[in-house]
Design an enzyme around this catalytic site. Sequence first.
Site, PDB file in Angstrom:
ATOM      1  N   ILE A 163      -3.619   2.658   0.016  1.00 50.03           N
ATOM      2  CA  ILE A 163      -4.432   2.010  -1.073  1.00 50.03           C
ATOM      3  C   ILE A 163      -3.371   0.734  -1.853  1.00 50.03           C
ATOM      4  O   ILE A 163      -2.243   1.409  -1.782  1.00 50.03           O
ATOM      5  CB  ILE A 163      -5.243   2.048  -2.032  1.00 50.03           C
ATOM      6  CG1 ILE A 163      -4.447   3.869  -2.338  1.00 50.03           C
ATOM      7  CG2 ILE A 163      -6.992   2.693  -1.234  1.00 50.03           C
ATOM      8  CD1 ILE A 163      -5.403   4.449  -3.726  1.00 50.03           C
ATOM      9  N   CYS A 200       0.551  -0.925   0.557  1.00 50.73           N
ATOM     10  CA  CYS A 200       0.436   0.004   0.053  1.00 50.73           C
ATOM     11  C   CYS A 200       1.349   1.430   0.278  1.00 50.73           C
ATOM     12  O   CYS A 200       2.024   1.118   0.920  1.00 50.73           O
ATOM     13  CB  CYS A 200      -0.611  -0.081   1.028  1.00 50.73           C
ATOM     14  SG  CYS A 200      -1.902  -1.328   1.205  1.00 50.73           S
ATOM     15  N   ASP A 201       0.205   2.113   0.059  1.00 50.39           N
ATOM     16  CA  ASP A 201       0.854   3.126  -0.599  1.00 50.39           C
ATOM     17  C   ASP A 201       0.605   4.400   0.412  1.00 50.39           C
ATOM     18  O   ASP A 201       0.120   3.908   1.103  1.00 50.39           O
ATOM     19  CB  ASP A 201       0.681   4.555  -1.809  1.00 50.39           C
ATOM     20  CG  ASP A 201      -0.410   4.629  -1.928  1.00 50.39           C
ATOM     21  OD1 ASP A 201      -1.331   4.628  -1.475  1.00 50.39           O
ATOM     22  OD2 ASP A 201      -0.769   4.985  -3.468  1.00 50.39           O
ATOM     23  N   MET A 202       1.310   5.731   1.065  1.00 47.16           N
ATOM     24  CA  MET A 202       0.670   6.566   1.837  1.00 47.16           C
ATOM     25  C   MET A 202      -0.892   6.993   1.494  1.00 47.16           C
ATOM     26  O   MET A 202      -1.210   7.543   2.451  1.00 47.16           O
ATOM     27  CB  MET A 202       0.695   8.107   1.330  1.00 47.16           C
ATOM     28  CG  MET A 202       3.332   7.843   1.603  1.00 47.16           C
ATOM     29  SD  MET A 202       4.221   9.438   0.955  1.00 47.16           S
ATOM     30  CE  MET A 202       3.281  10.252   2.052  1.00 47.16           C
TER      31      MET A 202
END
Length: 128
Positions: A18, A13-15
């Site tokens: 998601i 997941c990114d910042m």
Amino acid sequence: MHRTEFKVRDYECDMQGIVNNAVYFNYLEHARHEFLHSRQIDFAALARAKVNLVVVRAEMDYKASLTSGDQFYVTTQYQPVSRLRFGFKQQVWRSADQKLMLEALITGTALNEAGKPFLPPELQLLLD
């Protein structure tokens, strides 16, 4: 149609919380390898025999976002494209609600030892 099960890991997941868009390429690739394996086609054995399956085009339509812990599956269908190219129609589905998350068409070819495109007999069998 082949189905491969997955679960989103935190580090995918990114910042924004998601799954990062690039991670979907990994999911789709793993599902294609599992699809081939289910049909007794060994991707690694082909590479050792100097038959390299390569992606030449990737079309991906993102519909919704997966988040950490989501269980999901990828469906994979072989789709002939031309005499020397083949496709894999793939979809990512969230298991909890059967929501379509992504649709993709991955187009590939096989390269022989000289780097020339060809359709190896192993993949020709998928057409039958």
